[in-house]
Motif scaffolding. Structure first.
Motif, PDB file in Angstrom:
ATOM      1  N   UNK A 114     124.039 -10.496  22.576  1.00  0.00           N
ATOM      2  CA  UNK A 114     124.100 -10.152  21.154  1.00  0.00           C
ATOM      3  C   UNK A 114     123.589  -8.746  20.841  1.00  0.00           C
ATOM      4  N   UNK A 115     122.510  -8.330  21.478  1.00  0.00           N
ATOM      5  CA  UNK A 115     121.895  -7.041  21.149  1.00  0.00           C
ATOM      6  C   UNK A 115     120.952  -6.629  22.277  1.00  0.00           C
ATOM      7  N   UNK A 116     120.634  -5.330  22.307  1.00  0.00           N
ATOM      8  CA  UNK A 116     119.722  -4.824  23.327  1.00  0.00           C
ATOM      9  C   UNK A 116     118.833  -3.736  22.762  1.00  0.00           C
ATOM     10  N   UNK A 117     117.582  -3.664  23.256  1.00  0.00           N
ATOM     11  CA  UNK A 117     116.602  -2.747  22.665  1.00  0.00           C
ATOM     12  C   UNK A 117     115.664  -2.147  23.706  1.00  0.00           C
ATOM     13  N   UNK A 118     115.196  -0.955  23.406  1.00  0.00           N
ATOM     14  CA  UNK A 118     114.026  -0.382  24.045  1.00  0.00           C
ATOM     15  C   UNK A 118     112.833  -0.734  23.159  1.00  0.00           C
ATOM     16  N   UNK A 119     111.674  -0.990  23.774  1.00  0.00           N
ATOM     17  CA  UNK A 119     110.482  -1.344  23.002  1.00  0.00           C
ATOM     18  C   UNK A 119     109.352  -0.389  23.356  1.00  0.00           C
ATOM     19  N   UNK A 120     108.713   0.181  22.323  1.00  0.00           N
ATOM     20  CA  UNK A 120     107.617   1.116  22.524  1.00  0.00           C
ATOM     21  C   UNK A 120     106.437   0.680  21.661  1.00  0.00           C
ATOM     22  N   UNK A 121     105.471   0.028  22.283  1.00  0.00           N
ATOM     23  CA  UNK A 121     104.259  -0.402  21.579  1.00  0.00           C
ATOM     24  C   UNK A 121     103.308   0.793  21.504  1.00  0.00           C
ATOM     25  N   UNK A 122     102.984   1.235  20.304  1.00  0.00           N
ATOM     26  CA  UNK A 122     102.244   2.486  20.138  1.00  0.00           C
ATOM     27  C   UNK A 122     100.949   2.277  19.365  1.00  0.00           C
ATOM     28  N   UNK A 123      99.949   3.087  19.726  1.00  0.00           N
ATOM     29  CA  UNK A 123      98.619   2.996  19.117  1.00  0.00           C
ATOM     30  C   UNK A 123      98.450   4.067  18.050  1.00  0.00           C
ATOM     31  N   UNK A 124      97.783   3.697  16.979  1.00  0.00           N
ATOM     32  CA  UNK A 124      97.568   4.595  15.847  1.00  0.00           C
ATOM     33  C   UNK A 124      96.097   4.513  15.432  1.00  0.00           C
ATOM     34  N   UNK A 125      95.364   5.649  15.397  1.00  0.00           N
ATOM     35  CA  UNK A 125      95.827   7.025  15.549  1.00  0.00           C
ATOM     36  C   UNK A 125      95.815   7.493  16.993  1.00  0.00           C
ATOM     37  N   UNK A 126      96.532   8.600  17.258  1.00  0.00           N
ATOM     38  CA  UNK A 126      96.437   9.253  18.551  1.00  0.00           C
ATOM     39  C   UNK A 126      95.433  10.399  18.417  1.00  0.00           C
ATOM     40  N   UNK A 128      95.823  13.533  18.062  1.00  0.00           N
ATOM     41  CA  UNK A 128      96.142  14.594  17.101  1.00  0.00           C
ATOM     42  C   UNK A 128      95.923  14.175  15.655  1.00  0.00           C
ATOM     43  N   UNK A 129      95.737  12.876  15.417  1.00  0.00           N
ATOM     44  CA  UNK A 129      95.547  12.421  14.032  1.00  0.00           C
ATOM     45  C   UNK A 129      94.243  11.657  13.827  1.00  0.00           C
ATOM     46  N   UNK A 130      93.479  11.406  14.900  1.00  0.00           N
ATOM     47  CA  UNK A 130      92.251  10.611  14.773  1.00  0.00           C
ATOM     48  C   UNK A 130      91.231  11.273  13.854  1.00  0.00           C
ATOM     49  N   UNK A 217     103.452  -0.814  15.878  1.00  0.00           N
ATOM     50  CA  UNK A 217     102.249   0.015  15.862  1.00  0.00           C
ATOM     51  C   UNK A 217     101.029  -0.885  15.715  1.00  0.00           C
ATOM     52  N   UNK A 218      99.974  -0.525  16.429  1.00  0.00           N
ATOM     53  CA  UNK A 218      98.700  -1.202  16.240  1.00  0.00           C
ATOM     54  C   UNK A 218      97.643  -0.155  15.888  1.00  0.00           C
ATOM     55  N   UNK A 219      96.870  -0.472  14.872  1.00  0.00           N
ATOM     56  CA  UNK A 219      95.987   0.511  14.251  1.00  0.00           C
ATOM     57  C   UNK A 219      94.525   0.173  14.515  1.00  0.00           C
ATOM     58  N   UNK A 220      93.793   1.191  14.974  1.00  0.00           N
ATOM     59  CA  UNK A 220      92.369   1.012  15.246  1.00  0.00           C
ATOM     60  C   UNK A 220      91.538   1.788  14.238  1.00  0.00           C
ATOM     61  N   UNK A 221      90.246   1.553  14.288  1.00  0.00           N
ATOM     62  CA  UNK A 221      89.294   2.243  13.419  1.00  0.00           C
ATOM     63  C   UNK A 221      88.981   3.597  14.051  1.00  0.00           C
ATOM     64  N   UNK A 222      89.791   4.588  13.730  1.00  0.00           N
ATOM     65  CA  UNK A 222      89.632   5.900  14.339  1.00  0.00           C
ATOM     66  C   UNK A 222      89.772   5.807  15.851  1.00  0.00           C
ATOM     67  N   UNK A 223      88.864   6.453  16.567  1.00  0.00           N
ATOM     68  CA  UNK A 223      88.908   6.433  18.032  1.00  0.00           C
ATOM     69  C   UNK A 223      88.251   5.190  18.626  1.00  0.00           C
ATOM     70  N   UNK A 224      87.654   4.359  17.790  1.00  0.00           N
ATOM     71  CA  UNK A 224      86.985   3.156  18.287  1.00  0.00           C
ATOM     72  C   UNK A 224      88.018   2.123  18.711  1.00  0.00           C
ATOM     73  N   UNK A 227      90.249  -3.038  16.183  1.00  0.00           N
ATOM     74  CA  UNK A 227      91.386  -3.124  15.272  1.00  0.00           C
ATOM     75  C   UNK A 227      90.942  -3.059  13.821  1.00  0.00           C
ATOM     76  N   UNK A 228      91.735  -2.362  13.017  1.00  0.00           N
ATOM     77  CA  UNK A 228      91.533  -2.391  11.576  1.00  0.00           C
ATOM     78  C   UNK A 228      91.953  -3.767  11.055  1.00  0.00           C
ATOM     79  N   UNK A 229      91.500  -4.124   9.875  1.00  0.00           N
ATOM     80  CA  UNK A 229      91.878  -5.408   9.291  1.00  0.00           C
ATOM     81  C   UNK A 229      93.395  -5.490   9.105  1.00  0.00           C
ATOM     82  N   UNK A 230      93.986  -4.408   8.558  1.00  0.00           N
ATOM     83  CA  UNK A 230      95.450  -4.339   8.451  1.00  0.00           C
ATOM     84  C   UNK A 230      95.942  -3.538   9.657  1.00  0.00           C
ATOM     85  N   UNK A 231      96.345  -4.232  10.694  1.00  0.00           N
ATOM     86  CA  UNK A 231      96.421  -3.560  11.998  1.00  0.00           C
ATOM     87  C   UNK A 231      97.807  -3.450  12.620  1.00  0.00           C
TER      88      UNK A 231
END
Length: 356
Positions: A114-126, A128-130, A217-224, A227-231
């Motif tokens: 039916x369909x095909x995908x690439x998957x990229x699980x990414x962390x936020x912030x990196x 350059x934005x922390x 995307x998964x979001x952390x508390x800055x560089x720590x 996980x943030x509550x809304x993550x």
């Protein structure tokens, strides 16, 4: 009472056996967890953000429901999640070893792909934005050569008749003949025409683009490492939106990875109109321009932010306490995370308390 077996939400039928520890390795988890995250979001009527282009090749945000994305209700008994699988729709478009996609959705009854995908699980912030304000957090996106193969195949499949292939040829013929594509010095004078040709093709196909890259995307508390509550949330990129990551407004004085990716796509399309298929691995090998081929290109968070900027990027819609609804039956106990000493130190403040 029977103890529930380790599993992931929604995946009734899968090529991976989640009762086995080997199915929870890093590379496997990074694709299987996002698939179940999407299924969970579907159960809550939350649609992933869909990034696609308009006729002017500008990336726009919309939403796409999981059943439309996958081509099947992700919670149905007919949904089959096949990982690291071939995508037969592209088999006649390229030569050489058969390439695989991170996730191929199939009908478990009819066995239809039916369909095909690439998957990229990414962390936020990196990195350059922390240090920025939380609403400016974003993530690095790394694109590997197989994704470029995927993009080229998706474009070729859209020009699948004699008339359509001739239309594609006309776009490509705007670039003067280049005798030695392996020499950056011969390609560089015509790069602007190559880039414009690719953009014209994107514009031409803007009404026929298709989802390609799933980016949770998964979001952390800055560089720590906390996980943030809304993550968590999910962004989906169309095949043509991915190309826009490579497009720069400034004149090109030397070919970098992003520029090379556009050259790769152009070369694959050029071979397709000439021969009906292309040799993906040969093109990547010969048109390296002294750059390593471990990745096609990457963009840091301070660039990806401009693509992802949205309420969902600022406040992801899945909260950390909901992760237990996606990982089931104690599956977390089978995970084998990377052991990073610096992460252990940062998250063990009492360990170095009162150190000298």
């Amino acid at each position: 009472m029977t103890q529930p077996l380790p599993s992931l939400f929604g995946q009734k039928h899968s090529s991976r056996d989640y009762t086995q520890k080997r199915s929870w390795g890093k590379n496997m988890f990074n694709s299987s967890f996002p698939a179940s995250l999407i299924a969970y979001m579907y159960s809550r009527n939350i649609k992933p953000v869909y990034l696609k282009i308009d006729r002017n090749c500008k990336v726009r945000h919309g939403y796409i429901a999981a059943d439309k994305l996958f081509g099947i209700d992700p919670l149905s008994d007919s949904a089959y999640y096949s990982y690291e699988a071939e995508f037969p729709f592209y088999s006649t478009l390229y030569t050489g070893p058969r390439e695989k996609m991170d996730l191929v959705m199939m009908n478990n009854v009819s066995k239809e792909v039916l369909s095909g995908f690439e998957i990229k699980l990414t962390a936020m912030p990196d990195n350059t934005t922390a240090g920025k304000r939380e609403e400016e957090y974003s993530c690095e996106i790394v694109v590997r050569p197989p994704t470029v193969w995927n993009i080229a195949c998706s474009i070729c499949s859209a020009y699948d008749t004699v008339n359509r292939r001739e239309r594609l040829r006309r776009f490509l013929n705007r670039v003067p003949m280049i005798n030695n594509w392996a020499e950056a010095g011969e390609v560089l004078p015509h790069f602007e025409e190559i880039r414009q040709s690719i953009l014209d093709i994107c514009s031409d196909l803007s009404a026929r683009q298709r989802p390609l890259v799933i980016q949770p995307v998964w979001k952390t508390d800055g560089k720590k490492m906390r996980l943030k509550d809304d993550c968590m949330d999910v962004f989906v990129w169309s095949n043509l939106a991915v190309i826009q990551m490579c497009v720069k407004d400034a004149p090109v004085t030397e070919i970098d990875r992003s520029d090379r990716t556009l050259v790769w796509i152009f070369r694959m399309l050029l071979e397709y109109v000439a021969h009906g298929c292309f040799d993906y691995r040969r093109i990547v090998r010969l048109q390296s321009y002294s750059l390593a081929n471990d990745k096609a290109f990457s963009i840091p968070g301070n660039r990806s932010y401009h693509f992802l900027k949205s309420e969902e990027q600022h406040h992801p819609r899945i909260r950390k306490e909901e992760i237990k609804n996606v990982i089931l039956g104690g599956g977390q106990n089978l995970l084998s995370p990377e052991r990073r000493f610096d992460a252990v130190l940062v998250n063990s403040p009492d360990l170095l308390k009162n150190n000298r």
